[in-house]
Scaffold this active site. Structure first.
Site, PDB file in Angstrom:
ATOM      1  N   ASP A 135     -13.598  -4.109  -2.322  1.00 28.00           N
ATOM      2  CA  ASP A 135     -13.401  -4.091  -1.061  1.00 28.00           C
ATOM      3  C   ASP A 135     -14.810  -4.435  -0.315  1.00 28.00           C
ATOM      4  OD1 ASP A 135     -10.773  -3.357  -1.410  1.00 28.00           O
ATOM      5  OD2 ASP A 135     -11.341  -1.385  -1.101  1.00 28.00           O
ATOM      6  N   ASP A 186       0.821  -0.982   0.067  1.00 22.23           N
ATOM      7  CA  ASP A 186      -0.158   0.063  -0.021  1.00 22.23           C
ATOM      8  C   ASP A 186       0.838   1.358  -0.081  1.00 22.23           C
ATOM      9  OD1 ASP A 186      -2.397  -1.583   0.083  1.00 22.23           O
ATOM     10  OD2 ASP A 186      -2.435  -1.493   2.329  1.00 22.23           O
TER      11      ASP A 186
END
EC number: 4.3.2.10
Length: 272
Positions: A130, A11
């Site tokens: 997600d 990330d």
């Protein structure tokens, strides 16, 4: 059984690798190019770069990070975050990425999946989903029509798709969405459980299994990996094709090779 893949996830925020819990409380975990080189040497099958602020702050991806990594690392690289157009796809593929991951833009403009897969090939298009469990208070809720309902010790729930880095619920059922992206031409699904993210309590097996069984596409399980045993579990019980992980690798709690050996010990095929 096809060979399973182990994929470190980086990330990236402002050019650095960060990691948080449930998509929040981010802390620094290092330089993306250096970490990529380490994981490459450890035998990672692929890498995923997610620019976690790009979609929300409407910022372009750090193309130079992709370029510098692609120059030194020769395993497939998937890049996501803030990609909204076919031109964005083109720029990042040109910088050295092998696949592009889209999430918010796919929900806002599903035709982008179709368009990109027709131009670049389905193998280039990864749809990131997600997901958060949405618990039902009133079983007569009219909004539940067409949604897949599950039961746990905490009650009945359905899986809701979230966008903008997990900041906004869409009201879309994750299983229905997975089927739709498959029909539109996605080549792969990157499935993240927001409930499990960063907890190190294990992947959401119920979610992973439900999505894996509803599509023919490869499903990458993400969110919650805390041990090699969790990886074995998501392959055996969640039917995942690949396992994504971050914290346990970034903070040197284990390494790719150790995870692969444990997976192999359980008679699950991996590339050693």
């Amino acid at each position: 059984m096809l060979t399973k893949r182990i994929i470190p996830c980086l990330d990236i925020k402002e050019g650095r690798v960060v990691k948080g819990t449930n998509f929040l409380e981010l802390r620094d975990a290092g330089d993306p190019v250096e970490l990529s080189k380490i994981y490459n040497e450890q035998g990672a099958d692929e890498l995923v770069f997610l620019d976690i602020t790009a979609s929300f702050e409407k910022r372009d991806i750090i193309i130079d990070v992709v370029k510098r990594t692609a120059e030194q690392v020769f395993i497939p690289l998937t890049v996501g975050g803030g990609i909204k157009t076919v031109e964005d796809f083109r720029r990042i593929l040109r910088a050295g990425a092998d696949k592009i991951s889209i999430n918010t833009s796919a929900v806002k403009n599903p035709e982008l999946i179709k368009e990109a897969s027709e131009i670049f090939g389905t193998q280039c298009v990864v749809v990131a989903i997600d997901v958060k469990r949405n618990y039902i208070n009133d079983s007569n809720d009219k909004n539940l029509s067409g949604k897949y309902i599950f039961e746990s010790k905490n009650g009945k729930f359905w899986f809701e798709v979230y966008i903008y880095g997990g900041r906004e619920g869409t009201g879309i059922d994750a299983i229905n969405w997975a089927k739709k992206v498959e029909n539109l031409g996605a080549g792969e699904i990157l499935l993240t459980s927001m409930d499990a993210d960063g907890t190190k309590d294990g992947y959401d097996i119920t979610l992973t299994k439900a999505i894996s069984e509803s599509v023919k596409l490869p499903v990458i399980a993400s969110g919650g990996c805390g041990s090699s045993a969790h990886v074995v579990e998501v392959f055996k019980n969640g039917n995942a094709d690949a396992a994504l992980m971050a914290s346990i690798l970034h903070y040197r709690e284990t390494d790719v090779q150790k995870i692969k050996k444990e997976v192999q010990k359980n008679n699950i095929p991996v590339r050693i």
